[in-house]
Design a protein around this motif. Structure first.
Motif, PDB file in Angstrom:
ATOM      1  N   ALA A  83       0.809  -1.211   0.000  1.00  0.00           N
ATOM      2  CA  ALA A  83       0.000   0.000   0.000  1.00  0.00           C
ATOM      3  C   ALA A  83       0.846   1.268   0.000  1.00  0.00           C
ATOM      4  N   GLN A  97      -8.817  -8.038   0.764  1.00  0.00           N
ATOM      5  CA  GLN A  97      -9.840  -7.103   1.232  1.00  0.00           C
ATOM      6  C   GLN A  97      -9.227  -6.028   2.116  1.00  0.00           C
ATOM      7  N   GLU A 110      -7.547  -3.513  -0.041  1.00  0.00           N
ATOM      8  CA  GLU A 110      -8.540  -2.587  -0.608  1.00  0.00           C
ATOM      9  C   GLU A 110      -8.979  -1.581   0.446  1.00  0.00           C
ATOM     10  N   ARG A 111      -9.195  -2.101   1.634  1.00  0.00           N
ATOM     11  CA  ARG A 111      -9.652  -1.250   2.722  1.00  0.00           C
ATOM     12  C   ARG A 111      -8.605  -0.186   3.050  1.00  0.00           C
ATOM     13  N   ALA A 139      -6.390   0.992   0.989  1.00  0.00           N
ATOM     14  CA  ALA A 139      -6.379   1.958  -0.115  1.00  0.00           C
ATOM     15  C   ALA A 139      -7.536   2.948   0.060  1.00  0.00           C
ATOM     16  N   PHE A 140      -8.663   2.416   0.491  1.00  0.00           N
ATOM     17  CA  PHE A 140      -9.829   3.266   0.752  1.00  0.00           C
ATOM     18  C   PHE A 140      -9.496   4.307   1.828  1.00  0.00           C
ATOM     19  N   GLN A 160      -6.629   5.456   2.617  1.00  0.00           N
ATOM     20  CA  GLN A 160      -5.698   6.455   2.092  1.00  0.00           C
ATOM     21  C   GLN A 160      -6.412   7.498   1.246  1.00  0.00           C
ATOM     22  N   ARG A 161      -7.374   7.037   0.436  1.00  0.00           N
ATOM     23  CA  ARG A 161      -8.126   7.995  -0.367  1.00  0.00           C
ATOM     24  C   ARG A 161      -8.911   8.934   0.535  1.00  0.00           C
ATOM     25  N   ALA A 162      -9.535   8.352   1.548  1.00  0.00           N
ATOM     26  CA  ALA A 162     -10.315   9.182   2.475  1.00  0.00           C
ATOM     27  C   ALA A 162      -9.407  10.216   3.149  1.00  0.00           C
ATOM     28  N   THR A 198      -6.749  11.565   1.898  1.00  0.00           N
ATOM     29  CA  THR A 198      -6.411  12.663   0.978  1.00  0.00           C
ATOM     30  C   THR A 198      -7.554  13.669   0.879  1.00  0.00           C
ATOM     31  N   LEU A 199      -8.743  13.268   1.316  1.00  0.00           N
ATOM     32  CA  LEU A 199      -9.853  14.224   1.354  1.00  0.00           C
ATOM     33  C   LEU A 199      -9.898  14.955   2.691  1.00  0.00           C
ATOM     34  N   PHE A 215     -10.121  13.577   5.774  1.00  0.00           N
ATOM     35  CA  PHE A 215     -10.846  12.937   6.872  1.00  0.00           C
ATOM     36  C   PHE A 215      -9.885  12.480   7.956  1.00  0.00           C
ATOM     37  N   ILE A 245     -17.020   6.151   8.931  1.00  0.00           N
ATOM     38  CA  ILE A 245     -17.413   5.830   7.553  1.00  0.00           C
ATOM     39  C   ILE A 245     -17.364   4.326   7.335  1.00  0.00           C
ATOM     40  N   LEU A 246     -16.289   3.716   7.773  1.00  0.00           N
ATOM     41  CA  LEU A 246     -16.144   2.268   7.608  1.00  0.00           C
ATOM     42  C   LEU A 246     -17.189   1.513   8.418  1.00  0.00           C
ATOM     43  N   ALA A 304     -20.393   1.470   6.527  1.00  0.00           N
ATOM     44  CA  ALA A 304     -20.328   0.523   5.412  1.00  0.00           C
ATOM     45  C   ALA A 304     -20.364  -0.914   5.922  1.00  0.00           C
TER      46      ALA A 304
END
Lengths: 149, 149
Positions: B10, B42, B45-46, B48-49, B51-53, B55-56, B58, B66-67, B70
């Motif tokens: 990652a 999984q 993926e989580r 990576a998710f 990390q994207r969050a 960069t916004l 959060f 958030i997780l 979901a």
DNA sequence: TAAAACCTTTGGGTTACACAAAGGTCAAGC
DNA sequence: GCTTGACCTTTGTGTAACCCAAAGGTTTTA
């Protein structure tokens, strides 16, 4: 002056005055009869100085160094100038980062206008977030992953 | 996958993976034979998710919420949208503050070009800093005094 | 088989205070 | 004289997102 008197005069909280005292930025005398901290006009000036330095972005440690120079009879001006010149580009960079962040947020909000809320299905947690560019897995790239509140 | 394998895949440090695990963002199984954490695709993926969050903008806590949505089968999208819409103006404000800071720093550096270094004389610690506008002693004014590194 | 590399948990460090607890002090009113 | 409330003291905890070190077990490799 006692703690809260100084605090009130300077427009800060008593906690802040105690903090600066603990950190060695202020060196009040003690009232021997009760152990209270005693501040005078010089301390008020000093506190005002600290506040001005803080508005320039100096940390407590840096202010302590600046005051130490002055207390030692040396001009802190060269130090202050260096710190300032060094810090300015860092602040500029920080601004760029935050502007990039704001842009990402805006883009995300816009993109979302055209996207339905998704129910998590084991593959997708939140389409909006997953639609973002993948964070680089490159070790050498650490420029965009710093954030605070 | 073991901790550093996931981390490498990652592009984060093993410490970060452990931190997210401690904070409950990742829930690896355990290898019973040695007690090591075991991650799968999984989890990647989580991560990576996450990390994207990040960069916004959060926070870890927000990502955890958030997780949790979901994981619970609810769409986190409305939550994400709200958080984003709320945070954006805060970021904008922060940018303004930093721009004001940069402006003060620049002004100070410019002003200094015409000012000699002063030797502290008991009244003046550093003329540059003392030449700044006095910080308001008004309690109600707390808009400019927040800073970090 | 021994060292190198990696794993585990625990605990401390980073910034600039805010806040709570426990206990002493002080000014004011009754 | 005494209570009450406001203020003082020190000590310790919390904040954000990790980084780093220590102590000790495991796995891999030469």
């Amino acid at each position: 002056m006692k703690v809260s008197e100084l605090a009130k005069a300077a427009g800060v909280t008593a906690e802040t005055v105690r903090h600066y005292t603990r950190e060695g930025l202020l060196a009040p005398t003690r009232d021997p009869s009760n152990g209270y901290h005693c501040f005078d006009g010089q301390d008020l000036e000093r506190l005002a100085f600290i506040q001005r330095a803080r508005t320039l972005g100096f940390s407590i440690k840096e202010v302590r160094d600046i005051l130490a120079h002055a207390d030692h009879g040396d001009s802190p001006c060269p130090l202050v100038r260096d710190l300032l010149a060094q810090r300015l580009p860092e602040i500029r960079e920080r601004i760029q980062e935050l502007e990039a962040l704001a842009a990402r947020m805006e883009e995300a909000l816009n993109a979302w206008a055209d996207m339905p809320d998704g129910i998590p299905d084991g593959h997708s947690l939140c389409r909006l977030i997953e639609s973002l560019p993948a964070p680089s897995t490159d070790q050498a790239d650490a420029t965009s992953a710093k954030e605070e509140a």
